[in-house]
Design a protein around this motif. Structure first.
Motif, mmCIF file in Angstrom:
data_model
loop_
_atom_site.group_PDB
_atom_site.id
_atom_site.type_symbol
_atom_site.label_atom_id
_atom_site.label_comp_id
_atom_site.label_asym_id
_atom_site.label_seq_id
_atom_site.Cartn_x
_atom_site.Cartn_y
_atom_site.Cartn_z
ATOM 1 N N ALA A 223 0.792 -1.230 0.000
ATOM 2 C CA ALA A 223 0.000 0.000 0.000
ATOM 3 C C ALA A 223 0.828 1.285 0.000
ATOM 4 O O ALA A 223 0.523 2.206 -0.779
ATOM 5 N N PRO A 224 1.858 1.426 0.852
ATOM 6 C CA PRO A 224 2.561 2.720 0.877
ATOM 7 C C PRO A 224 3.078 3.154 -0.494
ATOM 8 O O PRO A 224 2.952 4.333 -0.860
ATOM 9 N N GLY A 225 3.617 2.226 -1.269
ATOM 10 C CA GLY A 225 4.127 2.572 -2.591
ATOM 11 C C GLY A 225 3.043 2.980 -3.562
ATOM 12 O O GLY A 225 3.270 3.808 -4.456
ATOM 13 N N ILE A 226 1.858 2.428 -3.403
ATOM 14 C CA ILE A 226 0.739 2.770 -4.286
ATOM 15 C C ILE A 226 0.367 4.235 -4.136
ATOM 16 O O ILE A 226 -0.022 4.900 -5.104
ATOM 17 N N PHE A 227 0.521 4.776 -2.922
ATOM 18 C CA PHE A 227 0.165 6.172 -2.658
ATOM 19 C C PHE A 227 1.398 7.090 -2.665
ATOM 20 O O PHE A 227 1.312 8.239 -2.246
ATOM 21 N N ASN A 228 2.525 6.561 -3.141
ATOM 22 C CA ASN A 228 3.803 7.283 -3.165
ATOM 23 C C ASN A 228 4.200 7.755 -1.766
ATOM 24 O O ASN A 228 4.725 8.852 -1.584
ATOM 25 N N CYS A 229 3.941 6.888 -0.791
ATOM 26 C CA CYS A 229 4.232 7.195 0.613
ATOM 27 C C CYS A 229 5.145 6.137 1.226
ATOM 28 O O CYS A 229 5.050 5.831 2.415
ATOM 29 N N ASN A 230 6.016 5.552 0.417
ATOM 30 C CA ASN A 230 6.851 4.448 0.882
ATOM 31 C C ASN A 230 8.238 4.942 1.298
ATOM 32 O O ASN A 230 8.804 5.850 0.693
ATOM 33 N N ALA A 231 8.752 4.318 2.359
ATOM 34 C CA ALA A 231 10.129 4.576 2.779
ATOM 35 C C ALA A 231 11.074 3.746 1.910
ATOM 36 O O ALA A 231 10.704 2.649 1.487
ATOM 37 N N PRO A 232 12.283 4.250 1.636
ATOM 38 C CA PRO A 232 12.872 5.518 2.097
ATOM 39 C C PRO A 232 12.575 6.712 1.204
ATOM 40 O O PRO A 232 13.125 7.786 1.426
ATOM 41 N N ASP A 233 11.724 6.513 0.168
ATOM 42 C CA ASP A 233 11.428 7.642 -0.717
ATOM 43 C C ASP A 233 10.839 8.822 0.044
ATOM 44 O O ASP A 233 11.145 9.978 -0.267
ATOM 45 N N THR A 234 9.977 8.543 1.035
ATOM 46 C CA THR A 234 9.371 9.635 1.788
ATOM 47 C C THR A 234 10.447 10.480 2.472
ATOM 48 O O THR A 234 10.442 11.716 2.370
ATOM 49 N N GLY A 235 11.363 9.824 3.167
ATOM 50 C CA GLY A 235 12.428 10.556 3.846
ATOM 51 C C GLY A 235 13.314 11.308 2.883
ATOM 52 O O GLY A 235 13.721 12.459 3.147
#
Length: 404
Positions: free
Chosen positions: A91-103
């Motif tokens: 799920a996090p990657g689907i909403f572009n909310c995945n670590a470590p990209d978020t950080g």
């Protein structure tokens, strides 16, 4: 517990609906497409399709507190959404909310130059590329960032990077294009001014991805965790973030929100595990009785609910403090949740595995992979022992001041 803002409440309802309609039903599709694909490190087609749906529905970059690039939510508001996303590994990657990209996006948004933002932040915000964070090293205790030994040396209008990094999450995936590398630019400077961060495109000569690392046997493809050697890697001096000696400062700024995200995702995983456990014990019988009727099982369910609620309230309190008094004042609360949430989630998931029996340790439920993932969070962003030491120091200082 404080009420959510109207904006966050609306996003929460839409996110829950999207998870039910699109994410949970496609977890098996994701796994099947990935297993059947020719390239283990390529994202399955369903993943990109779901990303496009999420972006079209405005469920995108929800983590960024500025409304220009993200949803403009407080840490407290986003924490509730992060918990929901934590119920599914994809799920996090689907909403572009995945670590470590978020950080990494937070670093570029907060500290990056206009050129760095245009070249790398833009594509990351759009979900066109992925990134990794190269900090941890195999030959030093990397929980103490001052130990980092990778060399970043200035030569004219370039920097030369030499060192070995591992646990660079995302670096294995085909779509990962950029690394933020932490190393030393001046070993003679004050301890916390020796480190710097620099942007290194992964196609730069001298960047050698040695192997993927496994977590309890899971390679976590297609993202993976890479062991990387940086061998005389040359990048333009403009790739340095913020300036020489600012690496420790950037790292501290990056960690606060990230720890909230990790902890709320742990709570989401624990919620789903408890839900699965309750469903399982209602359906199964042993020794002539429903498993749910055994006193030992009921106690485990009750204990799990209590522990989840405690961890959630503690984490939301830390998020609220970050919003109201700042990361520095909230550092004890942030350290506490980093110990509590992963340990709680491990206990709840383990009880669910026990209720499922042999099936619980197999690939036929999400539980085994979830346990392995959460177990790493007792090490990521610092092991329990480091956080416990920080909590104790701050407590002793506060007690001493109170009695003075």
């Amino acid at each position: 517990m404080l009420a959510l803002s109207d904006k966050a409440e609306a996003l929460r309802e839409r996110l829950l609906a999207f998870m039910d309609e699109h994410v949970y039903p496609n977890e098996s599709v994701y796994a099947e497409q990935h297993a059947m694909g020719d390239d283990r490190w390529a994202e399955p087609p369903i993943f990109e399709q779901l990303k496009q749906k999420a972006r079209a529905e405005g469920l995108w970059n929800l983590f960024l507190p500025d409304s220009e690039h993200g949803a403009g939510l407080s840490n407290y508001d986003y924490a509730h959404l992060c918990e929901i996303m934590g119920r599914s590994r994809i799920a996090p990657g689907i909403f572009n909310c995945n670590a470590p990209d978020t950080g990494n996006m937070e670093v570029l948004a907060r500290y990056g130059s206009a050129q760095q933002q245009a070249e790398w932040l833009g594509p990351l915000l759009e979900g066109r590329i992925r990134s990794c964070f190269s900090m941890t090293e195999p030959n030093v205790a990397s929980s103490d960032a001052t130990n980092i030994a990778t060399e970043i040396r200035r030569e004219g209008d370039e920097y030369v990077i030499n060192g070995r990094k591992w646990w660079s999450t995302n670096a294995m995936t085909r779509n990962c294009k950029i690394a933020i590398v932490m190393g030393k630019t001046d070993p003679q400077a004050e301890r916390h001014r020796q480190q710097s961060m620099i942007l290194v495109p992964l196609d730069t000569p001298g960047v050698h991805i040695q192997r993927p690392l496994t977590v309890y046997g899971y390679d976590d493809a297609p993202e993976g965790h890479a062991d990387i050697v940086y061998d005389n890697v040359r990048v333009p001096a403009d790739n340095l973030i913020l300036g020489e000696g600012r690496g420790f400062e950037i790292a501290q700024g990056r960690l606060g929100p990230g720890r909230i995200h990790h902890c709320m995702r742990c709570i989401g995983a624990a919620e789903r595990a408890l839900q699965a456990m309750c469903r399982r014990v209602e359906e199964r019988e042993a020794f002539g009785r429903r498993i749910a009727d055994f006193d030992s099982i009921r106690k485990q369910i009750a204990t799990s609910r209590i522990e989840i609620e405690q961890a959630r309230l503690l984490t939301l309190n830390a998020a609220r403090m970050m919003d109201t008094v700042g990361n520095k004042e909230a550092r004890q609360q942030i350290a506490m949740i980093k110990v509590v949430a992963p340990n709680m989630a491990l206990a709840v998931i383990d009880r669910a595995i026990q209720a499922y029996g042999a099936m619980g340790v197999s690939q036929d439920t999400f539980l085994a992979a979830a346990w392995a993932n959460v177990r790493t969070l007792r090490l990521a962003d610092g092991p329990d022992e480091v956080h416990l030491d920080s909590i104790a120091k701050l407590e002793l200082r506060a007690q001493s001041a109170a009695s003075a």
